[in-house]
Design an enzyme around this catalytic site. Sequence first.
Site, short mmCIF file in Angstrom:
data_model
loop_
_atom_site.label_atom_id
_atom_site.label_comp_id
_atom_site.label_asym_id
_atom_site.label_seq_id
_atom_site.Cartn_x
_atom_site.Cartn_y
_atom_site.Cartn_z
N ARG A 37 0.82 -1.21 0.00
CA ARG A 37 0.00 0.00 0.00
C ARG A 37 0.86 1.27 0.00
O ARG A 37 0.48 2.27 0.61
CB ARG A 37 -0.93 0.04 1.22
CG ARG A 37 -1.99 -1.02 1.22
CD ARG A 37 -3.18 -0.59 0.37
NE ARG A 37 -4.25 -1.56 0.46
CZ ARG A 37 -5.25 -1.49 1.33
NH1 ARG A 37 -5.33 -0.48 2.16
NH2 ARG A 37 -6.16 -2.43 1.36
N ARG A 41 -3.29 6.90 1.20
CA ARG A 41 -3.73 8.12 1.91
C ARG A 41 -2.72 8.74 2.86
O ARG A 41 -2.90 9.87 3.29
CB ARG A 41 -5.04 7.83 2.65
CG ARG A 41 -6.23 7.75 1.71
CD ARG A 41 -7.43 7.16 2.40
NE ARG A 41 -7.19 5.76 2.73
CZ ARG A 41 -8.07 4.96 3.32
NH1 ARG A 41 -9.23 5.43 3.69
NH2 ARG A 41 -7.77 3.70 3.56
N ARG A 50 -7.07 12.32 -4.77
CA ARG A 50 -8.35 11.76 -4.31
C ARG A 50 -9.41 12.83 -4.05
O ARG A 50 -10.60 12.53 -4.01
CB ARG A 50 -8.12 10.88 -3.08
CG ARG A 50 -7.65 9.49 -3.43
CD ARG A 50 -8.79 8.59 -3.92
NE ARG A 50 -9.55 8.07 -2.79
CZ ARG A 50 -10.74 8.48 -2.44
NH1 ARG A 50 -11.37 9.40 -3.14
NH2 ARG A 50 -11.36 7.96 -1.39
N ASP A 86 -6.93 -2.51 -7.21
CA ASP A 86 -7.45 -3.16 -6.00
C ASP A 86 -7.76 -4.61 -6.31
O ASP A 86 -8.07 -4.96 -7.46
CB ASP A 86 -8.71 -2.47 -5.49
CG ASP A 86 -9.00 -2.89 -4.05
OD1 ASP A 86 -8.40 -2.33 -3.13
OD2 ASP A 86 -9.79 -3.84 -3.86
N TYR A 161 -14.58 -11.44 0.61
CA TYR A 161 -15.39 -10.23 0.35
C TYR A 161 -16.64 -10.56 -0.45
O TYR A 161 -17.71 -10.00 -0.20
CB TYR A 161 -14.54 -9.19 -0.40
CG TYR A 161 -13.49 -8.57 0.49
CD1 TYR A 161 -13.84 -7.58 1.41
CD2 TYR A 161 -12.17 -8.99 0.44
CE1 TYR A 161 -12.88 -7.02 2.25
CE2 TYR A 161 -11.21 -8.44 1.27
CZ TYR A 161 -11.57 -7.46 2.18
OH TYR A 161 -10.63 -6.92 3.02
O1 CP3 Z 1 -0.08 -1.43 -2.49
C1 CP3 Z 1 -0.36 -0.51 -3.28
O2 CP3 Z 1 0.09 0.65 -3.16
C2 CP3 Z 1 -1.18 -0.84 -4.52
C3 CP3 Z 1 -2.58 -0.68 -4.44
C4 CP3 Z 1 -3.45 -1.60 -3.58
C5 CP3 Z 1 -4.65 -1.15 -3.01
N1 CP3 Z 1 -5.29 -2.22 -2.48
C6 CP3 Z 1 -5.13 0.23 -3.07
C7 CP3 Z 1 -6.21 0.65 -2.17
C8 CP3 Z 1 -3.33 -2.96 -3.30
C9 CP3 Z 1 -2.19 -3.94 -3.62
C10 CP3 Z 1 -4.52 -3.34 -2.61
C11 CP3 Z 1 -4.80 -4.73 -2.19
C12 CP3 Z 1 -5.97 -4.99 -1.33
N2 CP3 Z 1 -7.21 -4.42 -1.38
C13 CP3 Z 1 -5.98 -5.98 -0.33
C14 CP3 Z 1 -4.85 -6.91 0.02
C15 CP3 Z 1 -3.82 -6.25 0.85
C16 CP3 Z 1 -4.26 -5.87 2.24
O3 CP3 Z 1 -4.15 -4.68 2.54
O4 CP3 Z 1 -4.61 -6.74 3.01
C17 CP3 Z 1 -7.26 -5.96 0.26
C18 CP3 Z 1 -7.74 -6.84 1.40
C19 CP3 Z 1 -8.04 -4.98 -0.43
C20 CP3 Z 1 -9.47 -4.64 -0.22
C21 CP3 Z 1 -9.60 -3.22 0.17
N3 CP3 Z 1 -9.46 -2.16 -0.70
C22 CP3 Z 1 -9.90 -2.68 1.46
C23 CP3 Z 1 -10.11 -3.52 2.71
C24 CP3 Z 1 -9.95 -1.29 1.30
C25 CP3 Z 1 -10.31 -0.26 2.34
C26 CP3 Z 1 -9.04 0.11 3.03
C27 CP3 Z 1 -9.18 1.28 3.95
O5 CP3 Z 1 -8.14 1.59 4.52
O6 CP3 Z 1 -10.24 1.90 4.08
C28 CP3 Z 1 -9.63 -0.97 -0.03
C29 CP3 Z 1 -9.53 0.36 -0.64
C30 CP3 Z 1 -8.16 0.75 -1.09
N4 CP3 Z 1 -7.38 -0.02 -1.88
C31 CP3 Z 1 -7.50 1.99 -0.85
C32 CP3 Z 1 -6.29 1.93 -1.53
C33 CP3 Z 1 -5.24 3.01 -1.64
C34 CP3 Z 1 -8.05 3.17 -0.08
C35 CP3 Z 1 -8.96 3.88 -1.03
C36 CP3 Z 1 -9.05 5.37 -0.79
O7 CP3 Z 1 -8.22 6.12 -1.34
O8 CP3 Z 1 -9.99 5.77 -0.08
#
Ligand code: CP3
Length: 361
Positions: A37, A41, A50, A86, A161
């Site tokens: 990640r 943010r 964003r 994602d 999910y």
């Molecule tokens: O790593 C990176 O920089 C690449 C981008 C990336 C994102 N999600 C961007 C994202 C990657 C590799 C993921 C993978 C992902 N997504 C996983 C596996 C890794 C982990 O963290 O366990 C999972 C479980 C998800 C599902 C997901 N997507 C969740 C649970 C959320 C909410 C997270 C939160 O903090 O609220 C997301 C959204 C998400 N995916 C964001 C980002 C940058 C936040 C979105 C925003 O800008 O509001």
Amino acid sequence: MTGSGTPAISRPEAMEPLFLRAARGEETESTPIWIMRQAGRYLPEYRRVREQVDFLTLCKTPELALEVTLQPIRRFGFDAAILFSDILIPAEAMGVEVAFTPSPHITPAVRSEAAVRALRRPDPMVETGFVMETVRLLRRELPPTVALIGFAGAPFTMAAYMVEGESSKNHLVLKELMFRESLVFHALMEKLSLVVIDYLNAQIEAGVQAVQLFDTWAGLLSPRDYAEYVQPHVRRIVETVGRRGVPVILYGNGAGGLLELMDETGPDVLGLDWRVDIRDVRRRLGRTRPLQGNLDPAVLYAPVDVIRERARGILEDAGTAHIFNLGHGITPDTPVEGVAELVRFVHEESRRLRTVPDQAR
Ligand code: CP3
């Protein structure tokens, strides 16, 4: 370029990126670092993007996804970039509705044989063409020293999910399906595995140089249930995608009790969370191939001397077959100064440790 004198191999700029050499298990001059990640943010420049667009639009607009993928590379000098997207993007292409508020919501939740049958196997080039376009733009823009990592969710984490419909605490709907209707569960896992294979192969064709499979929820399962319900599917993905010749990284969270089973599926790199000791993992698995991880993301809230001290401990324990990372994704309000210091320190200290004999440390 042919006939220009010196063979390509002797030019430093023709050398493979540090991250890729380490991922293939080669001896390297220092330890590469990227963090899960790393675009997100905690970065003010990400928050500015964003403010203009929602998260899904960001994922689906290649020029913007390119920009946010590059932001942490420019700021910190990581050794690898991870495609901004994602794990639920392919789920949407399978025919369910995906929303982020900001946590993921899926409608309708996939809970029956009919619902599994209704899921489509999309053509990744067509229905997630924006992802492949982002990959192509990234390969053009990234410095040749920085590797590009593609990724997908592992089938169990995607199923978590898709069956629950949202984030869940104990995942009882998912486990009930798994235990009561195991044929339906396996059919879902099989369909997800095919989609993941197609999706990762398409990313590889578009230009990613390594892939990571995120099994964030694997740790929900006992070793016996992981072996029965998940491992065959993960093995199929790792083997099939691995034949494309790019390193495959398998990451599980809370999966300390499953590492032998995950290792058996054959990934080039095994990703660890912070709850395990790297020396202990090497002993248990007899694994000399690369491990990735495993700093607690919360350490980045500590003063820099604590960050350095914890990072040094990991570098010493891991030795050379190692890619530095956090044990899970970086959290949204992490101070950026600590990240900058972590990257600088991992490079410098890992280089130093390779020149100091063991007894003198
Ligand atoms: O790593 C990176 O920089 C690449 C981008 C990336 C994102 N999600 C961007 C994202 C990657 C590799 C993921 C993978 C992902 N997504 C996983 C596996 C890794 C982990 O963290 O366990 C999972 C479980 C998800 C599902 C997901 N997507 C969740 C649970 C959320 C909410 C997270 C939160 O903090 O609220 C997301 C959204 C998400 N995916 C964001 C980002 C940058 C936040 C979105 C925003 O800008 O509001």
